[in-house]
Design an enzyme around this catalytic site. Structure first.
Site, PDB file in Angstrom:
ATOM      1  CD1 TRP A  49      -2.513  -1.939   1.503  1.00  0.00           C
ATOM      2  CD2 TRP A  49      -3.342  -0.656  -0.036  1.00  0.00           C
ATOM      3  NE1 TRP A  49      -3.408  -2.107   1.132  1.00  0.00           N
ATOM      4  CE2 TRP A  49      -4.039  -1.908  -0.210  1.00  0.00           C
ATOM      5  CE3 TRP A  49      -2.927  -0.032  -1.003  1.00  0.00           C
ATOM      6  CZ2 TRP A  49      -5.300  -1.971  -1.492  1.00  0.00           C
ATOM      7  CZ3 TRP A  49      -4.424   0.377  -2.058  1.00  0.00           C
ATOM      8  CH2 TRP A  49      -5.725  -1.038  -1.853  1.00  0.00           C
TER       9      TRP A  49
ATOM     10  CG  ASP B 131      -3.345   4.260   3.595  1.00  0.00           C
ATOM     11  OD1 ASP B 131      -4.084   4.247   5.080  1.00  0.00           O
ATOM     12  OD2 ASP B 131      -2.928   3.963   3.037  1.00  0.00           O
TER      13      ASP B 131
ATOM     14  CE  LYS C  46      -9.032  -1.754   3.359  1.00  0.00           C
ATOM     15  NZ  LYS C  46      -7.908  -1.419   3.151  1.00  0.00           N
TER      16      LYS C  46
HETATM   17  C1  LIG Z   1      -7.851  -1.096   1.581  1.00  0.00           C
HETATM   18  C2  LIG Z   1      -6.253   0.543   1.987  1.00  0.00           C
HETATM   19  C3  LIG Z   1      -6.102   1.508   0.975  1.00  0.00           C
HETATM   20  C4  LIG Z   1      -6.977   1.802  -0.363  1.00  0.00           C
HETATM   21  O1  LIG Z   1      -8.794   1.684  -0.195  1.00  0.00           O
HETATM   22  P1  LIG Z   1      -9.593   1.989  -1.348  1.00  0.00           P
HETATM   23  O2  LIG Z   1     -10.808   3.178  -0.560  1.00  0.00           O
HETATM   24  O3  LIG Z   1      -9.502   0.435  -1.902  1.00  0.00           O
HETATM   25  O4  LIG Z   1      -9.044   2.915  -1.855  1.00  0.00           O
HETATM   26  C5  LIG Z   1      -4.769   1.878   0.890  1.00  0.00           C
HETATM   27  N1  LIG Z   1      -4.034   1.730   2.198  1.00  0.00           N
HETATM   28  C6  LIG Z   1      -4.680   0.851   2.774  1.00  0.00           C
HETATM   29  C7  LIG Z   1      -3.360   0.852   3.942  1.00  0.00           C
HETATM   30  C8  LIG Z   1      -5.490  -0.367   3.196  1.00  0.00           C
HETATM   31  O5  LIG Z   1      -5.458  -1.134   3.701  1.00  0.00           O
END
Ligand SMILES: *Cc1c(COP(=O)(O)O)cnc(C)c1O
Length: 361
Positions: free
Chosen positions: A102, A173, A197
């Site tokens: 990511w 993030d 999540k």
């Molecule tokens: C799932 C995830 C993303 C992407 O998220 P989207 O909503 O599909 O754009 C980005 N960073 C991390 C750490 C993730 O787990």
């Protein structure tokens, strides 16, 4: 129907109590005769929902007054673009720490918008994946910001200590770790997280931004990604994902009922320990991440005999343990055990893994 435990990495399971409450109020919300989904985002009813959700999130994370909380569109990846557009002026560089899939994707997207310095901190050691400590990261002294990803959802790798950036704004993030353990928000200039999540349904993205980071968006920033404009309009510059916002609010209320972040964090520790222990004690399963960096939220593991993968997944599914297939880029299995996964779900998984191992050794 047997109890189903959903180990999906995202969209992930939501707390049962939240689903039941949402179902109960789905058609008629309070005294409106309408669904929340049908209310104007500018109605006093919805504003009440929105403000309560923000207040609860602020309380749960101890978000200081000098931070704005934005309820945005576009998911984690939307922020991969929004962060450089808003925070990276021409002539400056942003440091991107790469610790897995990511953070690598975030760096790749940011390259479209400005000067990026990619710092790969992964290392292979004794057959394990590990990370270089932040004292060894070659950071740019006057960078516009440092971006990193505290929990790598795909790789199953988590950075527990907050990096020291010597005054350079830190951007994180937190899509797959937000609200799973206590963090000091004061250490961050900006935190973002896709909701699907640990917060609620997909379609909502939370941005927590220190006020001094506002007012520097580059000219070309689309209005719906402009933090300053979003903040000025209370996240209602355009129609926000209202139903997802409402559901996130229910999850925040639920989390407060559980005793908040410190209480859930202890359960998260217990869940992860139980699962890693089961993996480490068997010769049947293996996890390749250095102990210091093993994720509490996403636990990838491999069968030492990969020819049994399909059988493992089929039998797990019959036992009510679903979505255990690993990410397509790494294979194997992955159990995502976010806040909503109860301890009983991890116990059921461990029991299944032990039985499967006995029957197939
Ligand atoms: C799932 C995830 C993303 C992407 O998220 P989207 O909503 O599909 O754009 C980005 N960073 C991390 C750490 C993730 O787990």
């Amino acid at each position: 129907m047997t109890e189903v435990y959903n180990f999906c990495a995202g969209p992930a399971m939501l707390p049962k109590a939240v689903m039941a409450k949402a179902q109960k109020e789905f058609v008629h919300w309070q005294n409106t005769g309408c669904s929340v989904m049908e209310l104007s985002h500018r109605s006093k009813e919805f504003i009440g929902v929105a403000e309560k959700a923000e207040a609860d999130l602020r309380e749960l994370m101890h978000i200081p007054e000098n931070y704005k909380v934005l309820f945005c569109h576009g998911g984690g990846r939307g922020q991969f673009s929004a962060v450089p557009l808003n925070l990276l002026p021409q002539g400056k560089t942003a440091d991107y720490i790469v610790s897995g899939a990511w953070s690598k994707a975030a760096a790749h997207e940011a390259k479209n918008f400005g000067e990026i310095n990619v710092i790969d901190i992964t290392k292979q050691e004794n057959g394990q994946t590990s990370l270089k400590p932040s004292s060894q990261w070659p950071l740019t002294a006057d960078a516009a910001y440092v971006h990193y990803c505290p929990n790598e959802t795909v790789d199953g790798l988590e950075i527990f200590s907050i990096p020291e950036t010597h005054g350079v704004p830190l951007v994180a993030d937190m899509s797959s770790t937000i609200l799973s353990r206590a963090i000091d928000v004061n250490k961050f200039a900006l935190i973002y997280a896709g909701a699907q999540k640990n917060i609620g349904p997909s379609g909502l993205t939370i941005v927590i931004i220190r006020e001094d980071m506002l007012n520097q968006a580059c000219q070309q920033t689309p209005s719906i990604m402009n933090y300053t404009l979003i903040a000025k309009n209370g996240s209602m510059y355009n129609t926000p994902p209202t139903y997802a916002w409402y559901l996130a609010g229910l999850v925040f209320e639920w989390l407060k009922d559980q005793g908040g972040v410190s209480a859930i964090s202890q359960i998260n520790q217990q869940k992860a320990q139980l699962l890693y222990k089961a993996i480490d004690e068997s010769h049947f399963y293996v996890n390749h991440i250095d102990n210091h960096y093993r994720s509490l939220m996403n636990v990838p593991f491999w069968l030492t005999d990969e020819s049994l993968n399909a059988e493992f997944l089929a039998q797990a599914q019959s036992a009510g343990l679903v979505a255990l297939k690993g990410h397509r880029s790494v294979g194997g299995m992955r159990a995502s055990i976010y806040n909503a996964m109860p301890l009983s779900g991890v116990k059921a998984l461990v029991h299944f893994m032990q039985t499967f191992a006995q029957q197939n050794s």
